[in-house]
Design a protein around this motif. Sequence first.
Motif, PDB file in Angstrom:
ATOM      1  N   PHE A 178       0.677  -1.124  -0.033  1.00  0.00           N
ATOM      2  CA  PHE A 178       0.113  -0.036   0.069  1.00  0.00           C
ATOM      3  C   PHE A 178       0.876   1.398   0.042  1.00  0.00           C
ATOM      4  O   PHE A 178       2.024   1.162   0.651  1.00  0.00           O
ATOM      5  N   GLU A 179       0.653   2.256  -0.720  1.00  0.00           N
ATOM      6  CA  GLU A 179       0.805   3.666  -0.609  1.00  0.00           C
ATOM      7  C   GLU A 179      -0.073   4.475  -0.106  1.00  0.00           C
ATOM      8  O   GLU A 179      -1.293   4.539  -0.415  1.00  0.00           O
ATOM      9  N   ILE A 180       0.157   5.280   0.914  1.00  0.00           N
ATOM     10  CA  ILE A 180      -0.620   6.026   1.669  1.00  0.00           C
ATOM     11  C   ILE A 180      -0.578   7.521   1.228  1.00  0.00           C
ATOM     12  O   ILE A 180       0.466   8.126   1.143  1.00  0.00           O
ATOM     13  N   LYS A 181      -1.622   8.037   0.793  1.00  0.00           N
ATOM     14  CA  LYS A 181      -1.597   9.347   0.301  1.00  0.00           C
ATOM     15  C   LYS A 181      -2.857  10.378   0.793  1.00  0.00           C
ATOM     16  O   LYS A 181      -4.109   9.645   1.074  1.00  0.00           O
ATOM     17  N   PRO A 182      -2.766  11.476   0.601  1.00  0.00           N
ATOM     18  CA  PRO A 182      -4.022  12.432   1.114  1.00  0.00           C
ATOM     19  C   PRO A 182      -5.062  12.249  -0.083  1.00  0.00           C
ATOM     20  O   PRO A 182      -4.967  11.579  -1.157  1.00  0.00           O
ATOM     21  N   TRP A 183      -6.245  12.770   0.391  1.00  0.00           N
ATOM     22  CA  TRP A 183      -7.523  12.589  -0.537  1.00  0.00           C
ATOM     23  C   TRP A 183      -7.749  13.590  -1.415  1.00  0.00           C
ATOM     24  O   TRP A 183      -8.563  14.522  -1.314  1.00  0.00           O
ATOM     25  N   HIS A 184      -6.650  13.478  -2.771  1.00  0.00           N
ATOM     26  CA  HIS A 184      -6.968  14.269  -3.904  1.00  0.00           C
ATOM     27  C   HIS A 184      -6.603  13.756  -5.043  1.00  0.00           C
ATOM     28  O   HIS A 184      -6.003  12.679  -4.671  1.00  0.00           O
ATOM     29  N   GLU A 185      -7.132  14.294  -6.059  1.00  0.00           N
ATOM     30  CA  GLU A 185      -6.645  13.438  -7.328  1.00  0.00           C
ATOM     31  C   GLU A 185      -5.224  13.427  -7.597  1.00  0.00           C
ATOM     32  O   GLU A 185      -4.705  12.402  -8.114  1.00  0.00           O
ATOM     33  N   ARG A 186      -4.461  14.611  -7.472  1.00  0.00           N
ATOM     34  CA  ARG A 186      -3.033  14.624  -7.697  1.00  0.00           C
ATOM     35  C   ARG A 186      -2.336  13.421  -6.917  1.00  0.00           C
ATOM     36  O   ARG A 186      -1.398  12.530  -7.449  1.00  0.00           O
ATOM     37  N   ALA A 187      -2.850  13.317  -5.710  1.00  0.00           N
ATOM     38  CA  ALA A 187      -2.057  12.470  -4.874  1.00  0.00           C
ATOM     39  C   ALA A 187      -2.484  10.958  -4.927  1.00  0.00           C
ATOM     40  O   ALA A 187      -1.560   9.932  -5.067  1.00  0.00           O
ATOM     41  N   LEU A 188      -3.522  10.617  -5.709  1.00  0.00           N
ATOM     42  CA  LEU A 188      -3.855   9.252  -6.236  1.00  0.00           C
ATOM     43  C   LEU A 188      -3.297   8.962  -7.207  1.00  0.00           C
ATOM     44  O   LEU A 188      -2.457   7.887  -7.242  1.00  0.00           O
ATOM     45  N   GLN A 189      -2.949  10.108  -8.151  1.00  0.00           N
ATOM     46  CA  GLN A 189      -1.921   9.808  -9.255  1.00  0.00           C
ATOM     47  C   GLN A 189      -0.714   9.237  -8.830  1.00  0.00           C
ATOM     48  O   GLN A 189       0.098   8.444  -9.462  1.00  0.00           O
ATOM     49  N   GLU A 190      -0.091   9.954  -8.112  1.00  0.00           N
ATOM     50  CA  GLU A 190       1.030   9.736  -7.490  1.00  0.00           C
ATOM     51  C   GLU A 190       1.257   8.475  -6.644  1.00  0.00           C
ATOM     52  O   GLU A 190       2.340   7.610  -6.842  1.00  0.00           O
ATOM     53  N   GLY A 191       0.249   8.043  -5.963  1.00  0.00           N
ATOM     54  CA  GLY A 191       0.120   6.851  -5.108  1.00  0.00           C
ATOM     55  C   GLY A 191       0.295   5.839  -6.109  1.00  0.00           C
ATOM     56  O   GLY A 191       0.949   4.622  -6.013  1.00  0.00           O
ATOM     57  N   ARG A 192      -0.658   5.842  -7.228  1.00  0.00           N
ATOM     58  CA  ARG A 192      -0.661   4.872  -8.429  1.00  0.00           C
ATOM     59  C   ARG A 192       0.630   4.563  -9.025  1.00  0.00           C
ATOM     60  O   ARG A 192       1.165   3.441  -9.032  1.00  0.00           O
TER      61      ARG A 192
END
Length: 289
Positions: free
Chosen positions: A99-113
């Motif tokens: 798992f990668e842990i990221k804040p709740w916004h779209e850019r962070a989702l892309q970074e986590g992916r």
Amino acid sequence: MSDVPAAGGVPADPAPQGYNVPGRKPDSQMPWEFFMGGASHRLIAFKYGISHPRSRLYCNNTPIKTIIEEAGLGDTSHLFPDELLIRPDIADVSLRKLFEIKPWHERALQEGREEARKYLAALNRTIRDGRLFTGGTDFHGEILIRFAAGQYIWRLEWKTSEPGVVQYQWTRSKKPFDSEVAAYRDAQWVDLSVEELRQYGGWVEKAVEGMISRREKLATVSGTVGMVIDLIGGVATIVLWSAIQGQMGSGAQQPPSQGGGQVIPFPARPPSIASPARVPAAAGMSLSP
């Protein structure tokens, strides 16, 4: 673990504010994004460990080369030079989940992916035999923080937004409460202001780091369903709920507290965080330590 500060939908201030938190240098200029992001990572990874007491875990600060060598997963010579020191947020060696842990916004989702993809590729390239790692799923929860009786209750909530990426969001109770139970039952949460994050960010991080570090030395209790952090008069306490729902009964029975605070067996319920694409720009934070 990511190295870029980030926490919800708003960017970090260009001139980060320092914090006068006991134990830190007076001239520290650590921005609140790092404080809150570090606390989020520690709490979420620690909660994963509580939920998977039989798993061998590496969380937040162990290089991937060390994970492979200590766990006997495979041949580290297959790692590329830029992969030797990368650090997954949660690597469950027993279940072969990441798992990668990221804040709740779209850019962070892309970074986590992208980070999850990179870490999975590196890990699986070294494995000689046995199962490969995959992106973890179905991990969600919430934690409440009380600063003092009669004040707002803070909540950290997280869920798996897609395989391998856990996203989180901080909110607070809409009105002040004397207890976490009352705030939990009221179930009305609003976004935290930047001023509140700045004021309490250092204290939250200090509470989380100190209390989790102490409890990591203790045996994990199987069936623990949550935790509470109390910050009262400058004294921080984190308490594990050491009984699953139903084990405490309906009477006045209470499990012993571990260092103070309150012990509250909140029932499990589905995560309520909306899709990152639908979160308003001012919602959550932009933490991404």
